[in-house]
Design a protein around this motif. Sequence first.
Motif, PDB file in Angstrom:
ATOM      1  N   TYR A  51       0.852  -1.181   0.000  1.00 52.72           N
ATOM      2  CA  TYR A  51       0.000   0.000   0.000  1.00 52.72           C
ATOM      3  C   TYR A  51       0.894   1.240   0.000  1.00 52.72           C
ATOM      4  O   TYR A  51       1.189   1.831   1.047  1.00 52.72           O
ATOM      5  CB  TYR A  51      -0.940  -0.017   1.207  1.00 52.72           C
ATOM      6  CG  TYR A  51      -2.186  -0.843   0.969  1.00 52.72           C
ATOM      7  CD1 TYR A  51      -2.238  -1.794  -0.046  1.00 52.72           C
ATOM      8  CD2 TYR A  51      -3.325  -0.675   1.744  1.00 52.72           C
ATOM      9  CE1 TYR A  51      -3.380  -2.547  -0.273  1.00 52.72           C
ATOM     10  CE2 TYR A  51      -4.466  -1.421   1.534  1.00 52.72           C
ATOM     11  CZ  TYR A  51      -4.480  -2.360   0.517  1.00 52.72           C
ATOM     12  OH  TYR A  51      -5.617  -3.107   0.301  1.00 52.72           O
ATOM     13  N   SER A  71      -9.085  -2.862   3.530  1.00 56.31           N
ATOM     14  CA  SER A  71      -8.378  -1.874   4.346  1.00 56.31           C
ATOM     15  C   SER A  71      -7.069  -2.464   4.857  1.00 56.31           C
ATOM     16  O   SER A  71      -6.979  -3.651   5.165  1.00 56.31           O
ATOM     17  CB  SER A  71      -9.249  -1.415   5.517  1.00 56.31           C
ATOM     18  OG  SER A  71      -9.739  -2.524   6.247  1.00 56.31           O
ATOM     19  N   HIS A  82      -3.299   4.079   2.771  1.00 50.67           N
ATOM     20  CA  HIS A  82      -4.467   4.050   1.891  1.00 50.67           C
ATOM     21  C   HIS A  82      -4.360   5.112   0.803  1.00 50.67           C
ATOM     22  O   HIS A  82      -4.574   4.845  -0.384  1.00 50.67           O
ATOM     23  CB  HIS A  82      -5.741   4.286   2.700  1.00 50.67           C
ATOM     24  CG  HIS A  82      -6.186   3.114   3.505  1.00 50.67           C
ATOM     25  ND1 HIS A  82      -7.275   3.164   4.337  1.00 50.67           N
ATOM     26  CD2 HIS A  82      -5.704   1.856   3.595  1.00 50.67           C
ATOM     27  CE1 HIS A  82      -7.441   1.987   4.917  1.00 50.67           C
ATOM     28  NE2 HIS A  82      -6.487   1.190   4.478  1.00 50.67           N
ATOM     29  N   TYR A  99     -14.244  -0.748  -1.673  1.00 50.76           N
ATOM     30  CA  TYR A  99     -13.441  -0.594  -0.454  1.00 50.76           C
ATOM     31  C   TYR A  99     -14.186  -1.116   0.766  1.00 50.76           C
ATOM     32  O   TYR A  99     -15.358  -0.805   0.970  1.00 50.76           O
ATOM     33  CB  TYR A  99     -13.097   0.891  -0.254  1.00 50.76           C
ATOM     34  CG  TYR A  99     -12.431   1.193   1.060  1.00 50.76           C
ATOM     35  CD1 TYR A  99     -11.161   0.695   1.345  1.00 50.76           C
ATOM     36  CD2 TYR A  99     -13.073   1.963   2.022  1.00 50.76           C
ATOM     37  CE1 TYR A  99     -10.562   0.961   2.565  1.00 50.76           C
ATOM     38  CE2 TYR A  99     -12.473   2.241   3.243  1.00 50.76           C
ATOM     39  CZ  TYR A  99     -11.213   1.735   3.515  1.00 50.76           C
ATOM     40  OH  TYR A  99     -10.623   1.995   4.719  1.00 50.76           O
ATOM     41  N   THR A 120     -10.758   7.721   4.200  1.00 51.11           N
ATOM     42  CA  THR A 120     -10.424   6.951   2.995  1.00 51.11           C
ATOM     43  C   THR A 120     -11.571   7.025   1.989  1.00 51.11           C
ATOM     44  O   THR A 120     -11.335   7.220   0.786  1.00 51.11           O
ATOM     45  CB  THR A 120     -10.127   5.488   3.350  1.00 51.11           C
ATOM     46  OG1 THR A 120      -9.014   5.434   4.262  1.00 51.11           O
ATOM     47  CG2 THR A 120      -9.788   4.681   2.106  1.00 51.11           C
TER      48      THR A 120
END
Length: 279
Positions: A51, A71, A82, A99, A120
């Motif tokens: 990520y 996540s 993120h 998501y 996010t």
Amino acid sequence: MTKLALTGGTGHLGGLVAQTLESEKLNVRYLARRPEAVSRAKGVSVYKASYEHSPEVVEALAGVDVLFMVSASESATRLQEHQAFIDSAKEAGVGHIIYTSFYNANPNSTFTLSPTHAATEKYIKDRGFTYTFLRDNFYTDFFAELCQEYGEIKGPAGNGRVSLVVRADVAEVVAQILKDPEKWANRTLDMTGPEDLTLAEIAQIASEILGKEIAYVEETVEEAYTSRQAWPAEEWEYDAWVSTYTAIAKGEQAGVSDDIESVLGRKATSLETYLKNLI
């Protein structure tokens, strides 16, 4: 054919999604920090990707239309991870992000990890993606593990109620959405079980089905912090663990949604059914 990418294949939820999709003929690739750990791939391409915003991640996402983004692991830098990953997706030309968020996520949520999910979601929208947000409530699986391992549920939840959701139900929803992502474009779906329960009621149901006494032990917030210090952790982790229960006490995890049924055509799995399937 729509090109799909899945993260989290070595984790609990992502692994279940991968298993569910094994028999489907979809154009899918897996992204993993450790590709060698993705044992469920069975011929599906696996790309190394963390990520982050980097040429490696952009390359791994090149040509992808729809990205399923689990996540990241809980950490003090989760939001930054993120955002960096979303930036990679934008540079790679990804159009739609699915998501896994959190139930009732907002910047002022009591559960201390919830604001990261809200931020996010906002970042995905602000970057111009088509989105599908799956807002998972606390997992039935977690509370069942507490009952089995410790014989009690302990925390400052009072008489607050929570609509626990079974992780496998969420994985099935994800798999179904990936078959027809456009149908669920720009939707926020609440992932809850079919009932609102207090922790005392959860303990009682578990006692009856597991055949042993399970107690709900009411703690003060101070007692909750003290009891959890038996496990070495950082302060933000203690905050997250304790606020799991204070969020329930404040009513923020209550409320039953029929969104799982709207996707799957069946009701969400109850605590009773989940526990019976364990024995």
